[in-house]
Design a protein around this motif. Structure first.
Motif, PDB file in Angstrom:
ATOM      1  N   ASP A 197       0.763  -1.126  -0.065  1.00 18.00           N
ATOM      2  CA  ASP A 197      -0.094   0.107  -0.062  1.00 18.00           C
ATOM      3  C   ASP A 197       0.727   1.299  -0.114  1.00 18.00           C
ATOM      4  N   ARG A 198       2.047   1.069   0.347  1.00 20.77           N
ATOM      5  CA  ARG A 198       3.032   2.465   0.559  1.00 20.77           C
ATOM      6  C   ARG A 198       3.221   3.059  -0.928  1.00 20.77           C
ATOM      7  N   ARG A 199       3.298   2.659  -1.979  1.00 22.53           N
ATOM      8  CA  ARG A 199       3.301   3.031  -3.265  1.00 22.53           C
ATOM      9  C   ARG A 199       2.277   4.056  -3.696  1.00 22.53           C
ATOM     10  N   GLN A 200       0.966   3.408  -3.421  1.00 25.29           N
ATOM     11  CA  GLN A 200      -0.368   3.992  -3.744  1.00 25.29           C
ATOM     12  C   GLN A 200      -0.497   5.269  -2.856  1.00 25.29           C
ATOM     13  N   ALA A 201      -0.062   5.047  -1.286  1.00 26.86           N
ATOM     14  CA  ALA A 201      -0.325   6.109  -0.601  1.00 26.86           C
ATOM     15  C   ALA A 201       0.671   7.310  -0.620  1.00 26.86           C
ATOM     16  N   ASP A 246      -0.043   7.008  -9.649  1.00 24.41           N
ATOM     17  CA  ASP A 246      -1.105   5.716  -9.386  1.00 24.41           C
ATOM     18  C   ASP A 246      -1.660   6.268  -8.307  1.00 24.41           C
ATOM     19  N   ALA A 247      -2.785   7.280  -8.522  1.00 24.67           N
ATOM     20  CA  ALA A 247      -3.353   7.821  -7.125  1.00 24.67           C
ATOM     21  C   ALA A 247      -4.940   7.575  -7.637  1.00 24.67           C
ATOM     22  N   PRO A 248      -5.453   6.758  -6.915  1.00 24.18           N
ATOM     23  CA  PRO A 248      -6.960   6.431  -7.114  1.00 24.18           C
ATOM     24  C   PRO A 248      -7.757   7.681  -6.503  1.00 24.18           C
ATOM     25  N   ASP A 307       1.689   8.077  -3.738  1.00 24.88           N
ATOM     26  CA  ASP A 307       1.192   8.562  -5.018  1.00 24.88           C
ATOM     27  C   ASP A 307      -0.107   9.546  -4.802  1.00 24.88           C
ATOM     28  N   VAL A 308      -0.688   9.067  -3.778  1.00 27.96           N
ATOM     29  CA  VAL A 308      -1.961   9.717  -3.262  1.00 27.96           C
ATOM     30  C   VAL A 308      -1.784  11.295  -2.488  1.00 27.96           C
ATOM     31  N   ILE A 346      -7.016   4.194   1.030  1.00 30.69           N
ATOM     32  CA  ILE A 346      -5.749   4.954   0.962  1.00 30.69           C
ATOM     33  C   ILE A 346      -6.106   6.446   0.502  1.00 30.69           C
ATOM     34  N   GLN A 347      -6.861   6.761  -0.383  1.00 25.95           N
ATOM     35  CA  GLN A 347      -7.000   8.012  -0.619  1.00 25.95           C
ATOM     36  C   GLN A 347      -7.921   8.798   0.449  1.00 25.95           C
TER      37      GLN A 347
END
Length: 186
Positions: free
Chosen positions: A106-110, A149-151, A112-113, A156-157
């Motif tokens: 989850d860190r990469r997505q976090a 890669d930010a949803p 990016d968010v 996470i968002q």
């Protein structure tokens, strides 16, 4: 001693100088030296494998730069003027604790968010200043073209959007740090 309504400028200045303790000045000097040592590290030959360590290093260096500013103001007897800088240090620490408390997946997505939210805030500020006719020496083109890669929805968002939720969902439990940050932002 606090300045009262009858206290003239010279007495008020004298009282402020009394409040500047040798301990706080010595501690500020240590913080300043530490921050300067951190910022003096040459990172040019360090290869960071992806955005997560890049953001972690960036947040650490940003906190060091703000700590140096806090120390400088404290040593000059202006500690109360450093409140915005202290808030930035606390915010960086809370973000780092939140990222650390997430799974590696989850860190990469976090990250990016966080970057996407910072991009949005920066662009909003630039738009606001442009509407006021203020010139800003910053070109956001490269920042805006950077692919993330930010949803826009998801846990996470939502955690990143709500800093309190991010802290509450962290397994690191930085409650004292969070409490300090909340107190500084009142």
């Amino acid at each position: 001693l606090t300045p009262g309504p009858c206290m003239n400028g010279r007495r008020a200045r004298g009282n402020r100088q009394l409040r500047r303790s040798p301990k706080s000045t010595a501690a500020a000097a240590v913080v300043k030296r530490s921050a300067e040592a951190i910022l003096a590290v040459d990172m040019s030959d360090v290869v960071l494998r992806d955005r997560v360590p890049q953001v972690v290093v960036g947040l650490c260096r940003a906190a060091a730069a703000q700590s140096r500013a806090v120390a400088t103001l404290t040593m000059a007897g202006q500690a109360s003027s450093a409140a915005p800088n202290r808030r930035l240090v606390f915010e960086a620490a809370i973000r780092l604790n939140w990222v650390r408390g997430l799974s590696r997946a989850d860190r990469r997505q976090a990250v990016d968010v966080m970057l996407a939210m910072d991009r949005k805030d920066t662009n909003s500020t630039l738009d606001y200043l442009d509407k006021l006719g203020q010139k800003v020496d910053f070109d956001p083109t490269e920042m805006n073209e950077f692919e993330l890669d930010a949803p826009t929805v998801g846990p996470i968002q939502e955690q990143a959007r709500k800093l309190a939720a991010a802290v509450q969902n962290s397994t690191v439990e930085p409650w004292s740090l969070y409490a300090i940050w909340r107190e500084e932002t009142k």
